[in-house]
Scaffold this motif. Structure first.
Motif, PDB file in Angstrom:
ATOM      1  N   GLN A  13       0.826  -1.206   0.000  1.00 28.92           N
ATOM      2  CA  GLN A  13       0.000   0.000   0.000  1.00 28.92           C
ATOM      3  C   GLN A  13       0.856   1.251   0.000  1.00 28.92           C
ATOM      4  OE1 GLN A  13      -2.960   0.061   3.068  1.00 28.92           O
ATOM      5  NE2 GLN A  13      -3.685   2.121   2.570  1.00 28.92           N
ATOM      6  N   GLY A  14       1.920   1.229   0.788  1.00 24.81           N
ATOM      7  CA  GLY A  14       2.790   2.393   0.845  1.00 24.81           C
ATOM      8  C   GLY A  14       3.542   2.627  -0.449  1.00 24.81           C
ATOM      9  N   ARG A  15       3.887   1.535  -1.142  1.00 18.92           N
ATOM     10  CA  ARG A  15       4.697   1.649  -2.367  1.00 18.92           C
ATOM     11  C   ARG A  15       3.843   1.875  -3.600  1.00 18.92           C
ATOM     12  NH1 ARG A  15       7.841   2.699  -5.751  1.00 18.92           N
ATOM     13  NH2 ARG A  15       9.854   1.734  -6.202  1.00 18.92           N
ATOM     14  N   LEU A  16       2.677   1.230  -3.663  1.00 20.34           N
ATOM     15  CA  LEU A  16       1.897   1.238  -4.899  1.00 20.34           C
ATOM     16  C   LEU A  16       0.469   1.731  -4.723  1.00 20.34           C
ATOM     17  CD1 LEU A  16       2.957  -2.251  -6.317  1.00 20.34           C
ATOM     18  CD2 LEU A  16       3.882  -0.026  -6.945  1.00 20.34           C
ATOM     19  N   GLY A  17       0.049   2.061  -3.522  1.00 26.42           N
ATOM     20  CA  GLY A  17      -1.359   2.308  -3.270  1.00 26.42           C
ATOM     21  C   GLY A  17      -1.810   3.745  -3.367  1.00 26.42           C
ATOM     22  N   GLY A  18      -1.147   4.560  -4.155  1.00 30.50           N
ATOM     23  CA  GLY A  18      -1.596   5.939  -4.328  1.00 30.50           C
ATOM     24  C   GLY A  18      -2.897   6.019  -5.098  1.00 30.50           C
ATOM     25  N   GLY A  19      -3.476   7.206  -5.130  1.00 30.97           N
ATOM     26  CA  GLY A  19      -4.732   7.393  -5.849  1.00 30.97           C
ATOM     27  C   GLY A  19      -4.539   7.368  -7.352  1.00 30.97           C
ATOM     28  N   VAL A  58      13.531 -15.620 -11.276  1.00 30.85           N
ATOM     29  CA  VAL A  58      13.419 -14.384 -12.039  1.00 30.85           C
ATOM     30  C   VAL A  58      13.665 -13.183 -11.134  1.00 30.85           C
ATOM     31  CG1 VAL A  58      10.927 -14.175 -11.655  1.00 30.85           C
ATOM     32  CG2 VAL A  58      11.950 -13.123 -13.665  1.00 30.85           C
ATOM     33  N   ASP A  59      14.260 -12.133 -11.701  1.00 33.51           N
ATOM     34  CA  ASP A  59      14.414 -10.878 -10.980  1.00 33.51           C
ATOM     35  C   ASP A  59      13.017 -10.363 -10.622  1.00 33.51           C
ATOM     36  OD1 ASP A  59      14.623  -8.107 -10.351  1.00 33.51           O
ATOM     37  OD2 ASP A  59      16.498  -7.963 -11.469  1.00 33.51           O
ATOM     38  N   PRO A  60      12.734 -10.111  -9.343  1.00 33.15           N
ATOM     39  CA  PRO A  60      11.376  -9.673  -8.984  1.00 33.15           C
ATOM     40  C   PRO A  60      10.956  -8.364  -9.648  1.00 33.15           C
ATOM     41  CG  PRO A  60      12.877  -9.518  -7.111  1.00 33.15           C
ATOM     42  CD  PRO A  60      13.580 -10.297  -8.165  1.00 33.15           C
ATOM     43  N   ALA A  61      11.907  -7.491  -9.977  1.00 27.46           N
ATOM     44  CA  ALA A  61      11.542  -6.257 -10.688  1.00 27.46           C
ATOM     45  C   ALA A  61      11.011  -6.582 -12.079  1.00 27.46           C
ATOM     46  CB  ALA A  61      12.743  -5.323 -10.776  1.00 27.46           C
ATOM     47  N   ASP A  62      11.650  -7.525 -12.770  1.00 34.91           N
ATOM     48  CA  ASP A  62      11.147  -7.955 -14.079  1.00 34.91           C
ATOM     49  C   ASP A  62       9.787  -8.633 -13.947  1.00 34.91           C
ATOM     50  OD1 ASP A  62      13.373  -7.022 -15.487  1.00 34.91           O
ATOM     51  OD2 ASP A  62      14.471  -8.895 -15.222  1.00 34.91           O
ATOM     52  N   LEU A  63       9.616  -9.419 -12.889  1.00 35.15           N
ATOM     53  CA  LEU A  63       8.338 -10.097 -12.685  1.00 35.15           C
ATOM     54  C   LEU A  63       7.230  -9.085 -12.416  1.00 35.15           C
ATOM     55  CD1 LEU A  63       6.756 -12.726 -12.404  1.00 35.15           C
ATOM     56  CD2 LEU A  63       7.434 -12.780  -9.987  1.00 35.15           C
ATOM     57  N   GLY A  64       7.522  -8.048 -11.620  1.00 34.91           N
ATOM     58  CA  GLY A  64       6.528  -7.025 -11.360  1.00 34.91           C
ATOM     59  C   GLY A  64       6.069  -6.340 -12.629  1.00 34.91           C
ATOM     60  N   TRP A  65       7.036  -5.999 -13.496  1.00 30.77           N
ATOM     61  CA  TRP A  65       6.701  -5.380 -14.783  1.00 30.77           C
ATOM     62  C   TRP A  65       5.831  -6.310 -15.623  1.00 30.77           C
ATOM     63  CZ3 TRP A  65       8.603  -0.858 -17.558  1.00 30.77           C
ATOM     64  CH2 TRP A  65       8.268  -0.851 -18.914  1.00 30.77           C
ATOM     65  N   ALA A 104      11.625  -4.862  -4.622  1.00 33.44           N
ATOM     66  CA  ALA A 104      12.074  -4.951  -6.012  1.00 33.44           C
ATOM     67  C   ALA A 104      10.894  -5.212  -6.943  1.00 33.44           C
ATOM     68  CB  ALA A 104      13.115  -6.059  -6.147  1.00 33.44           C
ATOM     69  N   PHE A 105       9.990  -6.099  -6.539  1.00 30.13           N
ATOM     70  CA  PHE A 105       8.783  -6.375  -7.330  1.00 30.13           C
ATOM     71  C   PHE A 105       7.988  -5.087  -7.540  1.00 30.13           C
ATOM     72  CE2 PHE A 105       4.244  -7.290  -7.521  1.00 30.13           C
ATOM     73  CZ  PHE A 105       4.162  -8.268  -8.501  1.00 30.13           C
ATOM     74  N   ALA A 106       7.818  -4.319  -6.470  1.00 30.48           N
ATOM     75  CA  ALA A 106       7.054  -3.076  -6.557  1.00 30.48           C
ATOM     76  C   ALA A 106       7.724  -2.069  -7.475  1.00 30.48           C
ATOM     77  CB  ALA A 106       6.866  -2.489  -5.161  1.00 30.48           C
ATOM     78  N   GLU A 107       9.060  -2.081  -7.506  1.00 33.16           N
ATOM     79  CA  GLU A 107       9.777  -1.142  -8.382  1.00 33.16           C
ATOM     80  C   GLU A 107       9.446  -1.417  -9.846  1.00 33.16           C
ATOM     81  OE1 GLU A 107      14.346  -0.051  -9.794  1.00 33.16           O
ATOM     82  OE2 GLU A 107      13.999  -1.539  -8.227  1.00 33.16           O
ATOM     83  N   GLY A 108       9.510  -2.694 -10.248  1.00 34.10           N
ATOM     84  CA  GLY A 108       9.189  -3.027 -11.634  1.00 34.10           C
ATOM     85  C   GLY A 108       7.736  -2.739 -11.965  1.00 34.10           C
TER      86      GLY A 108
END
Length: 340
Positions: A13-19, A58-65, A104-108
């Motif tokens: 929520q803190g990383r991705l939960g904006g409006g 897998v790199d979690p950033a790539d997985l997030g993307w 890292a997932f949230a970054e991707g």
């Protein structure tokens, strides 16, 4: 997941939960409250499982993307504007926790979500004894109808955005690198890196999809299971047949360097390989000038690769494949299998 579950939810929520646009109440309550403002709502959902849809390392950033991209590609195929998404994570229990992995997932995820205007408005996390599993639901809006796979018409040209086959070739290289059965080929490291980037971070063709729909294109789908298999979905839904000229399938420079005139590689990668997430769309020839202008404005190449044909009362195949004006018979697998 006991206390850890709430900590993970708070981290997401803190990383991705904006409006976001149309979000009246987002993450943090029992449900999200959304306002599509009188537009049609378009939604899609996809599940990705470690060991079947992606390698467990897998790199979690790539997985997030990619987890977000493959769902956005479905909205692109409908000509919809993405607005919101939901994320469910089934996380295998492990002693070291998931906080660094999740960051890292949230970054991707965030990188793609920000560029496409998508807001994460809810979801769930759960501990599991099974593999890491992600389920993503995307919701978009459409103002003037959508593109459908049952709307092809005889005489339509068959078009493809971007290029085909890169991800399938990269997957073969990944198999070989892990000691698994795959189709190896020699090439410089930069070539392999370019192919791998296309496999791990596909680009959903959202801008083109919306513009093509507004210009009058009625039929499209995203190419995820392989060009031939996905074109067959259009033909079955529309009750028609098609001719495809194999040599016209668009290839990236990286793939063209290693494919040459090898028909086995043509069949294995651009024709039946999966994970491209380009658009296949059908349109009357009269729309060609408008489509080329749209493609130019989106800085995205499009290629006409064949034509829709009337239905045959006794067809042997739904697609007639030609290579340099010669008919080809290509037996064997007709689509990508999401199995590692």
């Amino acid at each position: 997941m006991a206390v850890g579950e709430f900590a993970l939810i708070e981290q997401l929520q803190g990383r991705l939960g904006g409006g976001g646009k149309g979000v009246l109440l987002g993450m943090g309550d029992d449900a999200a409250w959304l306002d599509p403002a009188g537009q049609s709502l378009v939604t899609s959902m996809d599940t990705l499982v470690a060991g079947r849809h992606f390698f467990a390392d897998v790199d979690p950033a790539d997985l997030g993307w990619k987890a977000l991209a493959v769902n956005l590609s479905d909205l692109a195929a409908m000509g919809a504007q993405p607005r919101w998404c939901l994320l469910s994570l089934a996380l295998p229990m492990r002693a070291e926790g998931y906080s660094p992995w999740l960051e890292a997932f949230a970054e991707g995820w965030h990188t793609l979500a920000e560029s496409t205007g998508v807001a994460l408005v809810g979801g769930d996390t759960v501990a599991t004894d099974g593999p890491l599993t992600l389920t993503v639901t995307v919701l978009g809006v459409a103002e003037q109808g959508i593109m459908r796979r049952d709307a092809a018409r005889p005489g339509d040209l068959i078009w493809v955005t971007g290029t085909l086959g890169d991800a399938a070739a990269a997957l073969d290289l990944a198999f070989v690198a892990r000691g698994l059965p795959g189709y190896d080929f020699a090439g410089p490291a930069t070539q392999a890196q370019a192919l791998e980037a296309r496999r791990l971070r596909p680009l959903p063709r959202l801008d083109f999809g919306r513009a093509a729909q507004a210009a009058g294109v009625a039929c499209a789908l995203d190419c995820s299971d392989g060009f031939l298999a996905d074109l067959d979905h259009i033909l079955k839904a529309s009750g028609l047949r098609a001719r495809v000229d194999l040599e016209h399938l668009p290839l990236s420079p990286a793939l063209r360097d290693c494919i040459d005139q090898d028909l086995v590689r043509w069949q294995r990668w651009p024709l039946t390989g999966g994970d491209d997430y380009e658009l296949i769309f059908c349109a009357p020839p009269s729309l060609t000038p408008a489509l080329l202008n749209i493609a130019h404005s989106c800085a995205l190449p499009i290629t006409a690769v064949g034509q829709i044909l009337p239905a045959d009362s006794q067809p042997t195949e739904s697609v007639d494949i030609y290579w340099q004006e010669r008919p080809l018979a290509l037996p064997g697998i007709r689509g990508h299998q999401h199995v590692f």
